[in-house]
Design an enzyme around this catalytic site. Structure first.
Site, PDB file in Angstrom:
ATOM      1  CB  ILE A 213      -0.878   0.037   1.268  1.00 42.31           C
ATOM      2  CG1 ILE A 213      -1.836  -1.153   1.283  1.00 42.31           C
ATOM      3  CG2 ILE A 213      -1.707   1.330   1.333  1.00 42.31           C
ATOM      4  CD1 ILE A 213      -2.387  -1.401   2.647  1.00 42.31           C
ATOM      5  CG  HIS A 214       2.859   3.227  -3.012  1.00 43.55           C
ATOM      6  ND1 HIS A 214       2.539   2.162  -3.778  1.00 43.55           N
ATOM      7  CD2 HIS A 214       3.093   4.255  -3.859  1.00 43.55           C
ATOM      8  CE1 HIS A 214       2.587   2.520  -5.055  1.00 43.55           C
ATOM      9  NE2 HIS A 214       2.909   3.787  -5.128  1.00 43.55           N
ATOM     10  NE  ARG A 215      -1.133   5.244  -6.835  1.00 45.84           N
ATOM     11  CZ  ARG A 215      -0.292   4.507  -7.561  1.00 45.84           C
ATOM     12  NH1 ARG A 215      -0.509   3.240  -7.773  1.00 45.84           N
ATOM     13  NH2 ARG A 215       0.775   5.063  -8.091  1.00 45.84           N
ATOM     14  NE  ARG A 249       2.850   8.146  -0.637  1.00 43.29           N
ATOM     15  CZ  ARG A 249       2.576   9.398  -1.008  1.00 43.29           C
ATOM     16  NH1 ARG A 249       1.954  10.199  -0.187  1.00 43.29           N
ATOM     17  NH2 ARG A 249       2.931   9.826  -2.195  1.00 43.29           N
ATOM     18  CG  ASP A 291      -2.115   1.226  -2.762  1.00 42.84           C
ATOM     19  OD1 ASP A 291      -0.954   0.865  -3.030  1.00 42.84           O
ATOM     20  OD2 ASP A 291      -2.384   2.029  -1.846  1.00 42.84           O
TER      21      ASP A 291
END
Ligand code: UD1
Length: 388
Positions: A213-215, A249, A291
């Site tokens: 997940i990083h969006r 992030r 994502d």
């Protein structure tokens, strides 16, 4: 004496290092087989900068060190893009190239395109025509601007070509196939030989899932991230052990906004994985929850059932080919997608190779990109020689 064609590739983030590698290889082969000499200069903006997000990709993919590293680093979209614009302009003015090649949809792509276009240097965009039709995604803005400003649009799929046609950009577009497909076909054997991540993490093939997940839409929205995290803990408790390589992030957000969150013991957080480890992890997993854009495709190429934690995807071919379920972030929908895959692919494997080849090409996208770039420069080269 033939003067070398001067080509500048501008990269800065993890997915761009993956995309540039097959193109570098293709140009090298071409010159070795008697093609024109090419001076291929790599400019690294520094958007991704640490060992796990940058160096490991240069090493594993045998990318020569960047000629210029602009050291831009992190920042808000505005300040990051601002610094990139100025520094890329400086690098381009240092020795004017015949063409600039940009990749994907990051802030580095946006800045590279604008800097080159303002200096009247032609720009070729690799992975043109991708659309999520969600203008709240920073990547969508980057793609739209890059495509409208670039001179040569190198589109990975027929869907991308159709998107460009709808925006009046068909004349500049060439269908090349997907360069990330080339990268997977080339590197999956290397991953089998060199990656030891399954042993290191004591993972049994097809008995675990992978999560990424990083969006911004997921990491920067606390409500959304909370839902995803609770779904992941539940899946780890009831369905499968999960391995979660953390993007910096996401790591920062977890630390600052979810200090009390504790992952289920079967949900294992690990540092960002290199490319070969990622191919090995996904290639042996029973499912991927992500994502990421690139990983949806890599799962499709490697036969790993995918669940996408977004409301839309640019890579609709993975949905049409039966390899991807668009679940969004509601825990119930994610649970339903996990059950659907458990029923559809009980062994945790699937073969999407025919659909992958039909949509993403034959693994020679890099050669088509190279040929399109050279064909684009040829008339200009002739014109400049005529002036001498
Ligand atoms: C970028 C791209 C995205 C791509 C992704 C792949 C944009 C708008 N987004 O998002 O399209 O899919 O890369 O990873 O350009 N950080 C580090 N170390 C690093 C790199 C980043 O700590 O090596 C941290 C930064 O401090 C920052 C965060 O990660 O807080 C996000 O980095 P950013 O440069 O905005 O890009 P990505 O989120 O990775």
């Amino acid at each position: 004496m033939t003067t070398a064609i001067k080509l500048v590739s501008i990269v800065g983030a993890r997915p761009q290092f993956i995309k540039i590698a097959p193109l570098l290889r293709s140009f090298e082969h071409f010159t070795r087989r008697g093609g024109p000499p090419i001076d291929h200069i790599i400019v690294h903006t520094g958007q991704h900068y640490d060992a796990g997000m940058s160096d490991v990709f240069f090493d594993e993919l045998a990318i020569p060190p960047a000629t210029f590293n602009l050291g831009v680093g992190s920042g808000s979209h505005g300040s990051q893009t601002d610094q990139m614009l100025a520094r890329i302009e400086g690098a381009l003015l240092n020795g004017r190239p015949d063409i600039v090649v940009t990749y994907g949809d990051t802030n580095s792509t946006l800045a590279a395109t604008l800097s080159a276009a303002k200096l009247h240097i032609p720009v070729a965009h690799v992975e043109a025509g991708l659309r999520s039709f969600n203008r709240r995604m920073p990547e969508e803005i980057n793609r739209v601007v890059a495509d409208h400003v670039s001179d040569l649009l190198l589109a990975p799929t027929p869907t991308a070509i159709a998107n460009l046609e709808k925006e009046g950009l068909a004349e500049r577009a060439v269908l090349t196939g997907d360069i990330m497909y080339d990268a997977v076909l080339f590197n999956r054997r290397l991953a089998a030989q060199r990656s030891s991540i399954l042993d290191r993490l004591a993972l049994e093939p097809r008995r675990y899932g992978v999560v990424t997940i990083h969006r911004a839409e997921n990491t920067d929205d606390e409500k959304r991230l909370r839902k995803v995290l609770s779904a992941l803990n539940e899946i780890a408790a009831t369905a499968a052990r999960l391995v979660f390589p953390l993007h910096p992030r996401t790591a920062k957000v977890l630390q600052s906004r979810f200090p009390a969150w504790s992952p289920h013991p079967r949900l294992q957080l690990i540092p960002p994985a290199g490319y070969l480890d990622t191919l090995s992890l996904v290639g042996h997993a029973r499912m991927l929850l992500t994502d990421s854009g690139g990983l949806q495709k890599e799962a499709f190429f490697l036969g790993c059932p995918c669940i996408t934690l977004r409301e839309e995807t640019e890579w609709v071919e993975t949905l049409q080919g039966g390899g991807n379920i668009l679940a969004g972030i509601e825990p119930e929908a994610i649970r339903a997608a996990v059950s659907a895959w458990e029923a559809r692919a009980p062994a945790g494997q699937a073969d999407f190779s025919a659909a992958a080849a039909a949509a993403f090409g034959d693994g020679h996208a890099a050669d088509r990109i190279r040929d399109a770039v050279l064909a684009f420069i040829a008339p200009r080269e002739r014109a400049s020689h005529a002036l001498l």
